[in-house]
Design a protein around this motif. Structure first.
Motif, PDB file in Angstrom:
ATOM      1  N   PHE A  60       0.830  -0.651  -0.339  1.00 27.97           N
ATOM      2  CA  PHE A  60       0.260   0.121  -0.192  1.00 27.97           C
ATOM      3  C   PHE A  60       1.186   1.304  -0.604  1.00 27.97           C
ATOM      4  O   PHE A  60       0.731   2.025  -1.069  1.00 27.97           O
ATOM      5  N   TYR A 110      -1.564  -0.276  -5.088  1.00 28.51           N
ATOM      6  CA  TYR A 110      -2.976  -1.042  -4.109  1.00 28.51           C
ATOM      7  C   TYR A 110      -3.515  -2.405  -4.700  1.00 28.51           C
ATOM      8  O   TYR A 110      -4.557  -3.199  -3.944  1.00 28.51           O
ATOM      9  N   SER A 144      -7.808   0.131  -0.067  1.00 23.38           N
ATOM     10  CA  SER A 144      -6.844   0.088  -1.025  1.00 23.38           C
ATOM     11  C   SER A 144      -7.992   0.394  -2.499  1.00 23.38           C
ATOM     12  O   SER A 144      -7.969   0.798  -2.936  1.00 23.38           O
TER      13      SER A 144
END
Length: 698
Positions: free
Chosen positions: A133, A138, A171
């Motif tokens: 992240f 993501y 995300s």
């Protein structure tokens, strides 16, 4: 007005929970230092690893983890080796040595998986998700979070399911998938409530507020942010409180409350400058303050105050530059990418096109790598304008197409519907749990009753008969009330249908007519008239959306209080007045906020106010606009006054003038009549205008 969802360093990963946890960490570290080189030392390191966060690792922990690794490898103790690798990777992560952290974490996960330790295998997957992240990967973060959740689910482990679900939501939203973002946020909230995890509960409320903010639902956003703030204060969690405070500031900023927004941002920045604060806090704080200056510059520019606008833009540039430098220093690619776009945007507004283009291109290149759609929207828009100014028509067209592509993919109707769906689902599940508890309680009472004496049974039978008779009477009463309620609902639905038919239907008809005429001009290659018609279509479409928002707001029973009406009046008027450099004041007695109105009264009162404000802002040329609400002789009195050019009310009503649009004044009088009230319009050319509504309270 631009909205940036989660674009201000919105990270909640690995922040220290409380001072008691810190004391536990120190105690275990002291034990670890003095422990003999055996399995006890390995177990102590494991207990320490459970408490460790990214913010509280140290060189002492790294040193001891390396010693335990050597002991475990010497004894061929695979589980101890896996735990040691896990702690070492966390230390590397804290120092932002991402590649080394990922390599070591792979070793940890392999060892722990080989030992059949699914709990800590899942923890390793979860740490990898957080590292990815931070690196802007993501999709990779999502994959590892899901793997961690599935691994824990197989053994019934839930302790980290809440924060992991919340990180999944983060995300997904960074990738523009708000449907999944909403889904996992509510999952995190349900899990945290079940486990009594107040920190994740607060973070979930914060995130729901951020989602609502992204959809422009400011009331819902503020409600959730305030609920999160209360929990953060209870937990004495100042850093998460500051983060939440920043989002409250964003709502205030979008509503045109520059002073309130600046105060919130400045308060948070001071917290982020304290020892132990997350590294992204201060750069985010400077960026928030820069956004206030930029907004003020935009308002001043729209009002023609060029000198003040330039000053504000320069202040914004200074704050954004500090933010950019700090994000670069902590190696935060997402924060760096966005700040480059912000800096480029300000250079564009200052007329420094070549510098603006450089920053925008750098920011867009970085954003493209990390899938940050919200960063790409404004970047491509400004690039297209620079290309156009430079005479590069082809590039301008290509960049505008990219702008439109990312803009349209950002917020879609499905996401908004999903948000409402999960809200309802969450409330329904809560009610189902309450019903189950009541059912269990009733069952227990029934079993107890069956064990009582025969005498009590007879008494209960008599009571039951009374209850049955009472229930029959109550049933008939409820039936009559239900029929009455259904008639009322039917009336309300007919009114809503009429509003939709009158307001939206006529607007759609206008759009259809404009579109047909635009087609004719397009075929004739009449660009000037075509652009004018396209502008009309855009304006008319926006008006239709506003009409629909007003109708939806009016039928929402949560808006029955005068307090909600006043909030709606403020949020509608202040941005419009600020854009025209008009000073707006809303004055009312405190007791008025506690009044309650039904749907029809609320709608007509607000729309009369809205029409009066619209007329004043559009046509009066005023510098001040005042709305005053008071109670006199059991009547609610609304007065809207401006110091503008004034007009002739009789000419407007008779249709001899088109300066204000006579239908607007007629509609106001018609709505006043529906309220059984009275509307007076006092004005003359050169002396401003005053519109007063008298509305009976009973």
């Amino acid at each position: 007005m631009y909205r940036r969802l989660f674009s201000l360093g919105f990270l909640m990963l690995f922040i220290c929970n409380a001072s008691s946890q810190s004391r536990q960490t120190d105690s275990l570290l002291a034990i670890l230092k003095n422990a003999k080189p055996d399995t006890n030392k390995v177990n102590t390191l494991y207990q320490l690893s459970i408490l460790l966060t990214r913010s509280n690792v140290s060189e002492d922990i790294m040193k001891n983890a390396s010693e335990v690794l050597a002991i475990s490898q010497k004894e061929n103790y695979k589980w101890g080796t896996g735990i040691s690798y896990y702690v070492i990777s966390l230390c590397e992560y804290a120092k932002r040595n991402y590649e080394q952290a990922l390599t070591t974490l792979t070793n940890a996960e392999g060892m722990l998986q080989e030992c059949g330790d699914k709990k800590n295998t899942g923890r390793s997957m979860y740490m990898r998700a957080n590292i990815l992240f931070d690196l802007g990967d993501y999709a990779g973060s999502i994959k590892n979070c899901i793997n961690a959740l599935e691994t824990w689910q197989s053994i019934g482990y839930q302790a980290l399911s809440g924060p992991c679900s919340l990180d999944l939501a983060l995300s997904y939203t960074h990738l523009g998938n708000y449907t999944k973002g909403v889904e996992y946020t509510y999952k995190a909230l349900r899990i945290s409530e079940a486990l009594g995890d107040k920190k994740v509960m607060a973070q979930s409320l914060h995130f729901i507020g951020a989602l609502s903010y992204g959809f422009g639902e400011y009331e819902s956003a503020m409600k959730n942010f305030l609920a999160a703030s209360a929990i953060y204060l209870e937990l004495e969690n100042q850093f998460d409180f500051a983060q939440n405070n920043n989002m409250i500031g964003q709502v205030l900023l979008d509503q045109g409350n520059y002073t309130g927004a600046y105060q919130k941002f400045y308060q948070s920045l001071k917290i982020y400058e304290e020892p132990g604060a997350p590294a992204w806090g201060a750069p985010w704080g400077y960026s928030c303050i820069g956004s206030v200056y930029e907004k003020q510059g935009d308002s001043a520019n729209a009002a023609g105050a060029k000198a003040f606008a330039i000053k504000m833009y320069k202040d914004a540039l200074n704050s954004y530059t500090i933010s950019l430098q700090k994000f670069e220093a902590i190696k935060d690619p997402a924060g760096t990418a966005e700040r480059k776009i912000f800096v480029g945007r300000i250079h564009f507004k200052l007329g420094q096109l070549s510098i603006a283009k450089k920053y925008l291109l750098d920011g867009l290149e970085m954003s493209g790598k990390f899938g940050e759609k919200q960063y790409l929207v404004s970047g491509y828009l400004y690039l297209s304008q620079i290309d156009s100014a430079e005479g590069s028509t082809g590039k301008a067209y290509e960049h505008y197409k990219l702008y439109a592509l990312y803009r349209d993919s950002m917020f879609n109707r499905e996401s908004s519907q999903k948000l409402s769906l999960y809200k309802v689902q969450y409330e329904v599940e809560k009610k189902e749990q309450e019903i189950k508890l009541l059912a269990a309680e009733n069952k227990l009472k029934t079993v107890t009753a069956e064990n009582q004496s025969q005498q009590k049974k007879i008494a209960y039978a008599g009571i039951a008969l009374i209850i049955v008779l009472a229930a029959l009477g109550f049933f008939n009463y409820r039936k009559n009330q239900r029929l009455k309620g259904e008639r009322t609902k039917l009336k309300d639905r007919l009114l809503i249908s009429q509003d939709l038919h009158d307001n939206i239907g006529s607007t759609l008809s206008s759009i259809s007519v404009y579109s047909q005429v635009a087609k004719i001009h397009s075929e004739k290659n009449d660009k000037e008239d075509l652009n004018e018609l396209l502008e009309k279509i855009s304006t008319t479409s926006n008006e239709m959306v506003t009409e629909m928002n007003d109708i939806v707001w009016a039928i929402n029973p949560r808006n029955d209080s005068m307090e909600k009406i006043i909030q709606r009046m403020e949020s509608f008027t202040r941005p419009l007045a600020a854009a025209r450099n008009i000073l707006f004041r809303l004055v009312y007695e405190e007791s008025i906020a506690r009044l309650q109105f039904d749907m029809e009264k609320r709608k007509n009162f607000y729309l009369i106010f809205k029409e009066a404000v619209n007329n004043s802002i559009k046509y009066s040329g005023a510098s001040t606009l005042t709305a005053h609400i008071s109670i006199a002789a059991n009547q609610l009195m609304l007065t809207v006054t401006d110091n503008g050019v004034g007009f002739n009310p009789e000419a407007e009503m008779s249709g001899h003038s088109i300066s204000l649009g006579g239908n607007g004044l007629k509609n106001m009088r018609s709505r006043a009549a529906e309220l059984n009230g009275n509307l007076t319009i006092t004005s003359q050319p050169g002396n401003g205008a005053e519109i007063t509504l008298f509305m009976p309270l009973s």
